[in-house]
Design an enzyme around this catalytic site. Structure first.
Site, PDB file in Angstrom:
ATOM      1  N   PRO A  89       0.818  -1.216   0.000  1.00 38.24           N
ATOM      2  CA  PRO A  89       0.000   0.000   0.000  1.00 38.24           C
ATOM      3  C   PRO A  89       0.855   1.270   0.000  1.00 38.24           C
ATOM      4  O   PRO A  89       0.343   2.351  -0.289  1.00 38.24           O
ATOM      5  CB  PRO A  89      -0.816  -0.116   1.302  1.00 38.24           C
ATOM      6  CG  PRO A  89      -0.774  -1.563   1.670  1.00 38.24           C
ATOM      7  CD  PRO A  89       0.546  -2.070   1.169  1.00 38.24           C
ATOM      8  N   GLU A 116       0.015  -7.973   8.129  1.00 36.77           N
ATOM      9  CA  GLU A 116       0.268  -6.525   8.181  1.00 36.77           C
ATOM     10  C   GLU A 116       1.354  -6.100   7.209  1.00 36.77           C
ATOM     11  O   GLU A 116       1.606  -4.912   7.041  1.00 36.77           O
ATOM     12  CB  GLU A 116       0.634  -6.087   9.598  1.00 36.77           C
ATOM     13  CG  GLU A 116      -0.482  -6.289  10.620  1.00 36.77           C
ATOM     14  CD  GLU A 116      -1.762  -5.563  10.227  1.00 36.77           C
ATOM     15  OE1 GLU A 116      -1.744  -4.334  10.104  1.00 36.77           O
ATOM     16  OE2 GLU A 116      -2.789  -6.257  10.035  1.00 36.77           O
ATOM     17  N   ARG A 154      -1.321  -8.604 -21.435  1.00 37.70           N
ATOM     18  CA  ARG A 154      -2.174  -8.287 -22.588  1.00 37.70           C
ATOM     19  C   ARG A 154      -1.474  -7.388 -23.600  1.00 37.70           C
ATOM     20  O   ARG A 154      -1.901  -7.289 -24.744  1.00 37.70           O
ATOM     21  CB  ARG A 154      -3.496  -7.658 -22.137  1.00 37.70           C
ATOM     22  CG  ARG A 154      -3.353  -6.315 -21.492  1.00 37.70           C
ATOM     23  CD  ARG A 154      -4.685  -5.789 -21.000  1.00 37.70           C
ATOM     24  NE  ARG A 154      -5.564  -5.423 -22.104  1.00 37.70           N
ATOM     25  CZ  ARG A 154      -5.433  -4.321 -22.829  1.00 37.70           C
ATOM     26  NH1 ARG A 154      -4.436  -3.487 -22.588  1.00 37.70           N
ATOM     27  NH2 ARG A 154      -6.276  -4.061 -23.808  1.00 37.70           N
ATOM     28  N   ASP A 169      -6.430   1.478 -26.880  1.00 40.59           N
ATOM     29  CA  ASP A 169      -6.811   1.595 -25.483  1.00 40.59           C
ATOM     30  C   ASP A 169      -6.912   3.041 -25.042  1.00 40.59           C
ATOM     31  O   ASP A 169      -6.110   3.863 -25.433  1.00 40.59           O
ATOM     32  CB  ASP A 169      -5.751   0.958 -24.588  1.00 40.59           C
ATOM     33  CG  ASP A 169      -6.019  -0.493 -24.368  1.00 40.59           C
ATOM     34  OD1 ASP A 169      -7.115  -0.932 -24.723  1.00 40.59           O
ATOM     35  OD2 ASP A 169      -5.128  -1.163 -23.848  1.00 40.59           O
TER      36      ASP A 169
HETATM   37  C1  9D3 Z   1      -2.964   0.164   4.887  1.00 41.33           C
HETATM   38  C2  9D3 Z   1      -3.437  -0.822   5.886  1.00 41.33           C
HETATM   39  N1  9D3 Z   1      -2.313  -1.332   6.709  1.00 41.33           N
HETATM   40  C3  9D3 Z   1      -2.239  -0.593   7.969  1.00 41.33           C
HETATM   41  C4  9D3 Z   1      -3.341  -0.871   8.923  1.00 41.33           C
HETATM   42  C5  9D3 Z   1      -2.401  -2.792   6.937  1.00 41.33           C
HETATM   43  C6  9D3 Z   1      -2.425  -3.550   5.676  1.00 41.33           C
HETATM   44  C7  9D3 Z   1      -3.636  -3.979   5.147  1.00 41.33           C
HETATM   45  C8  9D3 Z   1      -3.669  -4.721   3.978  1.00 41.33           C
HETATM   46  C9  9D3 Z   1      -1.268  -3.841   5.005  1.00 41.33           C
HETATM   47  C10 9D3 Z   1      -1.302  -4.594   3.835  1.00 41.33           C
HETATM   48  C11 9D3 Z   1      -2.506  -5.029   3.336  1.00 41.33           C
HETATM   49  C12 9D3 Z   1      -2.570  -5.824   2.102  1.00 41.33           C
HETATM   50  N2  9D3 Z   1      -2.498  -4.981   0.920  1.00 41.33           N
HETATM   51  C13 9D3 Z   1      -1.604  -5.200  -0.042  1.00 41.33           C
HETATM   52  O1  9D3 Z   1      -0.824  -6.108   0.082  1.00 41.33           O
HETATM   53  C14 9D3 Z   1      -1.563  -4.342  -1.207  1.00 41.33           C
HETATM   54  C15 9D3 Z   1      -2.398  -3.259  -1.610  1.00 41.33           C
HETATM   55  C16 9D3 Z   1      -3.544  -2.651  -1.015  1.00 41.33           C
HETATM   56  O2  9D3 Z   1      -4.042  -3.038   0.051  1.00 41.33           O
HETATM   57  N3  9D3 Z   1      -4.116  -1.600  -1.651  1.00 41.33           N
HETATM   58  C17 9D3 Z   1      -3.658  -1.119  -2.837  1.00 41.33           C
HETATM   59  N4  9D3 Z   1      -2.602  -1.620  -3.426  1.00 41.33           N
HETATM   60  C18 9D3 Z   1      -1.991  -2.682  -2.815  1.00 41.33           C
HETATM   61  S1  9D3 Z   1      -0.641  -3.462  -3.396  1.00 41.33           S
HETATM   62  C19 9D3 Z   1      -0.575  -4.529  -2.132  1.00 41.33           C
END
Ligand code: 9D3
Length: 271
Positions: A89, A116, A154, A169
């Site tokens: 994230p 996490e 793709r 696209d």
């Molecule tokens: C942002 C939330 N985090 C802090 C509380 C915990 C957390 C939650 C879910 C950490 C990682 C995840 C799993 N998410 C991914 O692996 C992920 C992701 C996403 O959740 N949103 C957008 N892009 C991506 S790329 C990988």
């Protein structure tokens, strides 16, 4: 192209590519898809891949050793220079231009987390790059890896039945798609735009460009701001804006472009 994913749920990734354009691309050898599971590199009687976070707090963190071993195994089997991309994230937003760059390379290694997240030292040691899909929370990185794989595969030569679709696209043009219609010509009193049934290809092309410009202006003004318009495009957008203004005057407060009425009226008011 060689694609490897490092993840705890390989079936989520493999299952996503059973059908469709990318599934066929893997079947026909346009690309290969391999999954490496950190659990296969975990030692001890329980083969545990997660542990409690130092410093306390909720949830679990992926243990460094099995993950490091899995990433290095994936690297050893990948072409030289294939980037190791962690899906997190915190990563940079994944966009079409990055998909294009990755499709031009020999391979990618995508590392997907659970719980996490990763022990930060593994990211420091092995990540060439971190990518995110956007500001929403998934339950793991596997689906994010699938999204990246789909967007890249793709684009590979031989992946699409019709190579024109990839070129045409939205985002290669920097604009949103124009609206599409097919038979029947009338659906619940709504007629398909007459110009599309007329067979004048120049008029069709101009109408579609006008719609693409107008929708981009209404829904994603920041995309238009990032793009230069030529004389024809500027004229077509002005036509669209005049149409929108006229419609707003005919039906005050009822201007709408399906789900974007508020954005649309704001855009028209700004003129
Ligand atoms: C942002 C939330 N985090 C802090 C509380 C915990 C957390 C939650 C879910 C950490 C990682 C995840 C799993 N998410 C991914 O692996 C992920 C992701 C996403 O959740 N949103 C957008 N892009 C991506 S790329 C990988």
């Amino acid at each position: 192209m060689h694609i490897a994913t490092v993840c705890l749920h390989p079936d989520m990734v493999l299952g996503a590519f059973k059908d469709g354009v990318c599934g066929r691309a893997f079947e026909s050898g346009v690309a290969t898809l391999r999954c490496v599971n950190p659990r296969d590199f975990a030692s001890g009687p329980h083969r545990s891949v997660d542990d409690r976070p130092y410093g306390g707090g909720p949830g679990m963190v992926l243990r460094p050793e099995p993950l490091l071993a899995a990433v290095r195994a994936a690297r050893a089997n990948a072409p030289q220079g294939a980037p190791v991309i962690f899906l997190t994230p915190q990563g940079k937003r994944f966009r079409q231009d990055r998909a294009r760059q990755l499709a031009a390379g020999a391979g990618i290694i995508l590392v997907a987390g659970r719980y996490e997240g990763f022990d930060e030292r593994v990211v420091e040691l092995e990540a060439d790059e971190e990518l995110s899909l956007g500001d929403f929370v998934l339950s793991g990185g596997e689906l994010a890896a699938c999204v990246v794989i789909d967007a890249v595969v793709r684009l590979l030569p031989g992946a699409l039945g019709d190579q024109r679709s990839a070129r045409q696209d939205s985002f290669s043009s920097g604009l949103l798609d124009f609206p599409q219609y097919t038979r029947p010509s009338v659906v619940e009193d709504r007629a398909a735009p007459e110009v599309l049934l007329g067979g004048n290809h120049d008029r069709v092309r101009a109408w579609r460009l006008k719609q693409a410009l107008g929708r981009t202006w209404m829904r994603r003004p920041e995309l238009l701001a990032a793009r230069r318009l030529n004389d024809q495009e500027r004229r077509l957008l002005e036509e669209f804006q005049a149409d929108a203004r006229a419609a707003a005057e005919r039906a005050p407060g009822r201007l709408r472009d399906s789900k974007n009425s508020r954005v649309a009226s704001r855009q028209v008011e700004k003129q």
